[in-house]
Structures are given as structure tokens and as C-alpha cells.
Write an enzyme that holds these catalytic residues in place. Sequence first.
Site, mmCIF file in Angstrom:
data_model
loop_
_atom_site.group_PDB
_atom_site.id
_atom_site.type_symbol
_atom_site.label_atom_id
_atom_site.label_comp_id
_atom_site.label_asym_id
_atom_site.label_seq_id
_atom_site.Cartn_x
_atom_site.Cartn_y
_atom_site.Cartn_z
ATOM 1 N N GLU A 33 0.856 -1.195 0.000
ATOM 2 C CA GLU A 33 0.000 0.000 0.000
ATOM 3 C C GLU A 33 0.883 1.232 0.000
ATOM 4 O O GLU A 33 1.793 1.350 0.811
ATOM 5 C CB GLU A 33 -0.904 -0.033 1.244
ATOM 6 C CG GLU A 33 -1.618 1.264 1.560
ATOM 7 C CD GLU A 33 -2.521 1.764 0.437
ATOM 8 O OE1 GLU A 33 -3.326 0.962 -0.090
ATOM 9 O OE2 GLU A 33 -2.391 2.943 0.065
ATOM 10 N N SER A 47 -20.216 7.501 0.092
ATOM 11 C CA SER A 47 -21.456 7.736 0.843
ATOM 12 C C SER A 47 -21.698 6.682 1.923
ATOM 13 O O SER A 47 -22.698 6.752 2.630
ATOM 14 C CB SER A 47 -22.641 7.810 -0.117
ATOM 15 O OG SER A 47 -22.677 6.646 -0.904
ATOM 16 N N ALA A 48 -20.799 5.711 2.055
ATOM 17 C CA ALA A 48 -20.867 4.731 3.155
ATOM 18 C C ALA A 48 -22.145 3.913 3.139
ATOM 19 O O ALA A 48 -22.704 3.575 4.171
ATOM 20 C CB ALA A 48 -20.667 5.426 4.501
ATOM 21 N N HIS A 51 -25.045 -1.150 -0.841
ATOM 22 C CA HIS A 51 -26.134 -1.157 -1.821
ATOM 23 C C HIS A 51 -26.744 -2.541 -1.983
ATOM 24 O O HIS A 51 -26.150 -3.548 -1.610
ATOM 25 C CB HIS A 51 -25.611 -0.693 -3.190
ATOM 26 C CG HIS A 51 -25.071 0.691 -3.187
ATOM 27 N ND1 HIS A 51 -25.889 1.800 -3.147
ATOM 28 C CD2 HIS A 51 -23.800 1.161 -3.213
ATOM 29 C CE1 HIS A 51 -25.134 2.892 -3.153
ATOM 30 N NE2 HIS A 51 -23.863 2.536 -3.192
ATOM 31 N N VAL A 174 4.168 0.638 -5.380
ATOM 32 C CA VAL A 174 4.643 -0.310 -6.386
ATOM 33 C C VAL A 174 5.300 0.468 -7.514
ATOM 34 O O VAL A 174 4.715 1.393 -8.080
ATOM 35 C CB VAL A 174 3.485 -1.183 -6.919
ATOM 36 C CG1 VAL A 174 3.966 -2.040 -8.092
ATOM 37 C CG2 VAL A 174 2.942 -2.059 -5.806
ATOM 38 N N ARG A 313 -13.999 8.489 -7.493
ATOM 39 C CA ARG A 313 -14.383 7.137 -7.881
ATOM 40 C C ARG A 313 -13.479 6.715 -9.045
ATOM 41 O O ARG A 313 -13.348 7.464 -10.017
ATOM 42 C CB ARG A 313 -15.830 7.112 -8.348
ATOM 43 C CG ARG A 313 -16.830 7.837 -7.431
ATOM 44 C CD ARG A 313 -18.157 7.943 -8.172
ATOM 45 N NE ARG A 313 -19.184 8.677 -7.486
ATOM 46 C CZ ARG A 313 -19.414 9.984 -7.599
ATOM 47 N NH1 ARG A 313 -18.604 10.731 -8.353
ATOM 48 N NH2 ARG A 313 -20.414 10.549 -6.976
ATOM 49 N N CYS A 405 -16.505 16.340 21.620
ATOM 50 C CA CYS A 405 -17.706 16.298 20.764
ATOM 51 C C CYS A 405 -18.229 14.866 20.642
ATOM 52 O O CYS A 405 -19.423 14.628 20.658
ATOM 53 C CB CYS A 405 -17.399 16.845 19.376
ATOM 54 S SG CYS A 405 -16.783 18.538 19.394
ATOM 55 N N CYS A 440 -16.471 20.240 16.413
ATOM 56 C CA CYS A 440 -15.350 21.192 16.489
ATOM 57 C C CYS A 440 -14.203 20.764 15.581
ATOM 58 O O CYS A 440 -13.214 21.468 15.467
ATOM 59 C CB CYS A 440 -14.886 21.401 17.932
ATOM 60 S SG CYS A 440 -13.597 20.277 18.487
ATOM 61 N N CYS A 445 -9.488 18.541 20.493
ATOM 62 C CA CYS A 445 -8.735 17.309 20.735
ATOM 63 C C CYS A 445 -7.496 17.198 19.847
ATOM 64 O O CYS A 445 -6.573 16.469 20.188
ATOM 65 C CB CYS A 445 -9.621 16.079 20.583
ATOM 66 S SG CYS A 445 -10.185 15.767 18.907
#
Lengths: 479, 419, 120
Positions: A33, A47-48, A51, A174, A313, A405, A440, A445
Site C-alpha cells: 500500500e 457515501s458509506a 447497496h 509499487v 471514484r 464532541c 469542532c 482534541c
Amino acid sequence: MLKTDVVVIGAGAVGCAVARELSKYEVDVIVVEKNEDVGGDASKSNSAIIHTGYDAAPDTLESQLVVAANPMYDELCADLDIPFKRIGAILPAITDEQFEQLPAIKEKAFRNRVYDVEYKSGAELLEMEPELNPAVKGGLWIPRESIIDPFILVQAYAENAYANGVRFLLNSKVEGITTENGKIKTVKTSTEEIETTYVINCAGLYCDEVAEMVGKAEYKVVARKGQFFILDKNTSCQVEHIVLPIPTKITKGKLMCPTIHGNMLVGPTAEDQDSKLDKSTSAEGLASITTDVRNLIPNVNVRDTITQYSGLRPNRNPEGLNFDIWDDLEGYVNLSGVRSTGLTLSLSMGTFVVQQLLARGADWKRKENFIKKRKGIVKFSECTREEQDELVKQNPLYGNVICRCETITEAEILDAIHRPLGARSVDAVKRRVRAGMGRCQGGFCGPKVIEILARELGCSPADINKNNDGSNMVTGFTR
Amino acid sequence: MYNVNCDVAIIGGGPAGLAAAIAAKKEGAEKVLVLERDNAPGGILQQCIHPGFGLTRFKAELTGPEYYGRFVDEAKEVGVEYMLDTMVLEVCNETNEVVCTSSRYGLTCVKAKSIVLAMGCRERTRAGIMVPGTRPAGVYTAGAAQRLVNRQNIMVGKKVVILGSGDIGMIMARRMTLEGAQVVMVVELMDYLAGLTRNRVQCLDDFGIPLKLAHTITRIEGNERVTGVWVAPVDDKKQPIADKAEFVECDTVLFSVGLLPENELTRKAGIAIDPVTNGPAVNQYMQTSAPSVFACGNVVHVNDLVDNVSEESERAGKYAARYAMGKLDGEKKIVKCVTGRNVRYLCPQTIEANEVDGKVTLYFRVLQPEENVRLVARCGDTQLAKCKEFRVNPGEMCHLTVATKDIDGDVTVDVVKED
Amino acid sequence: MKKEIICTVCPRGCHIMVEGAGDTVSSVEGYACKRGLEYASAEFAHPVRILTTTVKVTGAQESLLPVRSNNPIPKEKLFECMDVIRAIEVKAPVNCYDVIVADICGTGVNIVSTKTVEAE
């Protein structure tokens, strides 16, 4: 020189899912990676949504894999401790023209074997979703459309693969692939060279560049930008389901849905661009989201936004999801065109790829002792008061709230850093425990997270990155 | 769960909480307990090492640490108690319980007779004002940078652009310059300075830092670390004029674009919030819609002077103590405070007008800057108080004091243009 | 020499024109009060500023000690003073108003602590 059986290129959703599936077998796997963390590029800004595949082009590999993947998530998320909710989607028709499109959409869903799609009247939809445009004429209900934590999904795949023996080479780009007598031989990365029998190209946005290294560049990746807004958990206008627009010929359109953690998400845009790096948001893009989503949810208050982001995408030209192997290049697998359905189909892609290789003679035995379960990071904020009390008694650092938060404790941050494939950067901490994801945006944090990372990793604050190399959060000490 | 009883529980040990605690103690409350998430009292003043505090209250120009230090000393003298490193998770105004957590005691339930909310505020972010562009490292709110530089010994960048000419933005411009950074410019959306002129002179002009009024940042550039920002002038509708945008090279952007009262606990407790101030609506006792809960300081409305915070917090503490001792009852005649001409909000939002010899100070902000005006408080046509001002602007809070005996209906405040 | 000075005495912010040479003031125009006149004259002749910053502290929970000049320092000496302060390291405990640097850069002004810091 490292030696392995399989090199998976890319630690996004697909790469990590493929690696995890491989880890069920007696086969040695290395994931390489380029980024400093697992989670990919496209896999972490979307959009998590998991589908159903109701709207995929029928009789394609994409439709087959998306439709197959959806029912697999209940077990996966239970096993790997991934936040996942089946909240369902509605597809409201606001105009007469849209209303007339519904039968064709339903027909397509059935051709994709998504048989639980059904009609709802305007009144029924308004009852389900009171903030919907009151002009709604009717629409479709797609009950298995679901929401997930996309960061945790990929981390969970990766951590589970790691627990089952997969090695990960992060920060390793790579740079070349060598072949010998029509067979894969080595993969050269910016950190290591690896001798391998198989290479599985899951490089997403960069899969065309990897394919070119083995002379199989039969397509180009076209980055399609999607911009999103995240709204505050307190925003006045909320929805309980995924509210999808009726697609036009040009675009699938912009949706509104809750996230798994209770924020509202609106977007995305769809903008083709040449750059694979430009993940900027634009005033125009954000304005278009506001305009379009208001057609569905008139009272949406984008002023309550706590962050905006965009993802790319990895679309393909020519279009379509492709699984390719070549007779003249033994050991090489190429995945391309993994686009907006990629998060969903990562799971079935994992099983599909391994099945294809087994069918072509890969001689891999199932492991006897595959570790099926992964335990996620305990979320203090989601525990009962009694459980919270118990946690602090066991480990006092659960009593030190760092992110106010989202109520994230120091113990959770330490778990994120010290677990396998742990966080090395501020963003990596954020994606694992949500410190800095609240209203925030790390104002309170962030400074503390930098200090904790530096302390735990034994380095100077100046060496702490936001994410990849060069993204240093601060420049040094004042004194 | 660990249980603690007290008379007055105070959430937050910044300037508001400290002043309220001392006042509550002085009023006669026996056990006053301050719940503070940091490891020491003082709140945001711990990082405000610059001078400018206490001119009204102490007639001296103190730094933040000196200002809160005086309160910490007094709190010690009168016997205020603390729970430090303690985060409040929930306020229940029906049972008067505050649930909090700390490494030391674990989950703790503080049972009080009255509660004072003094949580302060937080900063509006880059995302809050929707500045487009990439999301590199080097983008901070001014307060986060101030914490890093002044408390954590960490330098945030070398070449800085600041958006927002409020006092925090300008003070950080000077601070970064003194620490060796180059502050390229301070950019302000409005066509007037948001903070005090004195800060412009001493923080910007002294160091030759350009101030770009009626400009804004239209885009942030850089994939890893910030490489620069696009700065454009705005038209009279505050919209950027895109083709006049210029690229300004920098590695750091600080946002000083407003403060927001931090009222998550208040909202969760079901206490009424004023939509303009974003803080709980209060009466002159700083009492919220939940009678046992009082509020003060920036959690109620964002103040520009800590001296005002101390004053109104003392009121909150005093009446919270009285409530705890059962001395804040009696028949109530409640009137509303109504915003009139060029008034954005009023605090308190209501007045209990049954006090015979009481006085109420109305704090308010104007909507627009104006010169040669008269501030007027009235009940219908009866004038209660007035005051002439040479200049008013939204950045500086105004006030008028009225006598409760004169109040026989809703009180309206106008800013009237003098002829 | 003519110089425009923005008065910082009150929020009114008068723009005052001062004329003079060196530290002698010959005329002052545009002030609205006596304090403005005094401020502008002093600012023309000898601009001075309170300096606030931090010094490194060891043996305490915190790593920095906030400090200030007990009196205003000539404006042009601010950076020179910063160079001195940057090199200072103090050991806890420190009391508020303890002198950290006496007579900094020959200004006759002391740099003092603005906070009490206890030893860890």
C-alpha cells in the site's frame, strides 16, 4: 528480497477483502500500500452505503457481485464488529416525469433479482420520512439498502487478515513488476522487492498504472469526483432512511442519509477530471448539492455542516467493472472499474477472486484454524453508565475524555495506536475512533492527539503527520 | 458509581465557573463543587497569555493567567472545591444530578441543589464557513494554534495567513510573529475591523502585517501540508469576486471566524435555547428555563470582555446559592426583553419584575455598526434608561441598566439614530 | 516628521496627526480627549509595549511558563528581548511575579512570571 505466494496491490476495501479471503487458505499473502494507513483512497471518501444492486446494469459482473454482497454483510459485521445498520432506502418521485420512471426502475431491480423492492404511495413515504418534499407522488422502497462505517469496514478486513497471517507493507508504492517466461516473478516497491507467484491488482484509482507495468493497459482510469457535506448530529432537519433521487440520464444524483454515527450526509456530485490527486471541494460543487438535495428534502440545513470532503471514484474507460486474467501472463489478476459500488462489492469480490483462482488450479487448502472474529475498539460513548464505570475501573484512561464532541477517551486512542496495523497519524486515529470527527473538527482534541501520538510512538510532535509523508501537523517546538 | 452531594455544582472552571463558585460560596452555600475537565482551573485564559484583561474589574491591565490567578486564589480562600480532570457527560435538571467521569473516581454522580452551566464556547471552524479546497495539514482554528504555541510548546507553522480580524486572530498574528513565523496577512470578510482598534495597532501595524478588509479566503491549496490560499475581495453582498482572487503562498491558515456557545449538555437536558445567542435563555438571575439550573459566561452569549463574564457569573453563582438554600421563590411576574431597532439580541431574555428595589443590566449587541446613537430601554412608551454612544458595532457589547420597579410590561431596547 | 497615530485609549479609535522631530512633539491634531493627546504624544516620541510570552519550565506538569514585562518596553526592542527570553529555562516551583529576567536588554524592565507553577 521478501518471498510470498500472493501480492495484493492496494489496501482499500477490495484489496483488504481479497487479502482476508485469501487468509482463510494456507497461502502466504503480502498487501502493499502506498499510503501510510490501510483504508485506500476511494474507500474512505464515499457515501458509506451498502447497496442492494437494484439499479445496476443487469447481467453484468457488477450487478452479480453487488447483489450477492448485500446479504453477506450481516454475518461479516457481526464477526468483525463493524457498525452496520439496515435502514433501507426510499426513492421518491417528486415530478410526474419521475413518477412515470418508477415502473422501469422496479423492472430493472427485478432483473437484478432484487425482489424486495416495492411501491409506496406519497402518503406512505411522507409517513416514513416526514421531511420529504410534500409534493412527493409516490416512490420505491428498497429495504436492504444499508449504512456502514466504511473506515472500520476496511480496517476490520485488514486486521482480520493480519490476525490470520497476512503481512502489510505500508508506505510502499509499487514501482515495477517483473515477469519471466509469461509468469509473474517479482513486485518492486519503494521499500521492498517481493518474489511472488501471484499479483492481484486492487489499486483502484491507480490500477491502470499497475496494469501498464505488465503491459496490460487496455483501459484508462477516469477519476470521477464526488463532493459531500456532513451535517451536525443536532441539525434540525433529519432523515431516517437513505433518500435517493431518481437518476437522470446524466447522473445518479444527490442523496441524503444518516451516517452510522448519527450525522446527516448529503451528496455527491459527479465530476470527471484528469487528476487523480485533486480531492478539493469547490463552491460550485457544494452549491449544487444544496440545490439538488432541497428538491428531495426542502428543509435540509447545509449551514449545519461540520465538514465537507470529496472522494474520487475510479471509473474506467471503457466503462464497467472488470475481472481480467490473461493466458500469456500467469499469476496476474487485474481488477478495474471498481467505482461507487466498490465498497459494497468488496466482500463478494474477495470470495469471487479466490474462487476464480482455485478454479484455475491454485492449490490452496482451507486453514483449520482461521480466526473468524475481530474485536473492535470499545466505544466508551456507546456503553451504559454501568459499563462505563467498569471500564474506568479496569483502565483509568477510559476516564480521560480527549475528544469532547464525540466523547472519545484516551484508552480508545491508545487502542487505535497499539492494535495491529495501528494508527500512525492524526487522520488514522480519527478514522479508528472518531476523535476529531465531531462539530469542532479537532479544534479541542487535535492538539492532544498530536501529543499522545508523539508520546506513544516515541517521536517529536514535529514528526506527527495528518496522514501521508509531508503532511506534518506542526513544525517543531517553540522553546 | 461514585456519589457526591453538594449545594451548588458548577460545570466548568474557567473565568465564568470560578466567579460563580466564589459568589455562591460568599452567598452562603456550604459545599460548592466545580467540575473541570482540564487538570487545572482557568479555562481558556490559561492560553491567553497576552495582556488586556481586568481593565474594568481590577483597573489594571492583566494577562489571562494573572486574571484567573486572582480568582483561583480567592476560590481557595473561601473554600471552593474542585473535581479536576473530570468530564461531565450529562445534566439531569429534574433530579439535579450531574453525571461525570474521571480517571480518578470513574463514573460519578454529583447530586446538587442547584447547577451552574459555565462550559464556555468553542470556535467556528473552516468547515463551518464552508471554505472549499483541499484538506491538508496546517489548517487550524486560532484557539487550537494558541493552545499549541502557548501551552504545549509546539510551533504550528512558519508562514501564516489568518482569516478573521477578531481579537483572537490579531493576537495570534502578533504571537506567531514574536515566535519567528511570518504572518503574510490577516483577511477580514467585513469592511470593518472585527476586534479592538488597539489590537490592530499593537498586533498588526506594529509588525507591518497587512489587513485585508472586505476580502475572504476562497480556496485552500495543498495535498499534504497547506501550500497557499486564494484570497479574493468580496462584493457588497459578501460574495467573493472570483476573477480578482490572488494566490497567497503559506504553510498555515488560522481561522478566527467566531465563537459558538457550547451547549450540548444544555440541549440534552431539554433547557430552552435562544436561537440568536445559541445559549440558554435566562432571566436577570441567570436562571434558565429549568429553575434549578443557572448559566453564565460564554455558554449564554459570547462576551468580548472577561470582566463582563465575571460580573454576570457572580450573579449566577449568587442566585444559584440562594436557590440551593430555598431563598429564590415567591410570586413571579415575568416580562420579556424584546429586541428593537438595530439590536441583534438581549441578555437576559426575561426579567422577573417583582423585586422592589432591584436593578437589571441588559446586555446586547447591535446588528450593524452605527455612529451618533442613543441606546434606549423602554416599556411601551415609558423610557426606562438611555445612554448616548458615539459609535456602536457588533463586536462590542452594549449595556443599559434599568430599575425593576419601573417595569410594568415587556422591555424593548432600541438603538436610535441621533439627529 | 508627520505621523498618523490611531488612538487605542478607548474604542473610539481617533486618528491623531502628530508632528515633530525625534522625541520632540511640535503639534498634535485630531484628538478628542486629554488621554488621547497624552497617548499620541508618547506614542510619537517613545512607542512602548507590554511584552508577553513564555519561557521553558522544567520540573513541572506544564512545559511553559507565561511571562510578561512588568513595565512597557521600547517597541523596537521587542525582538531583541524575545531572543533573550527564548534561551531562558527555569525550574519549578515558580511564583507569580517572580523575576525571570531582570533589566532585560538594559531597558530597566523586568520579565516576570504571570503564573504560579508548582514543582511536580
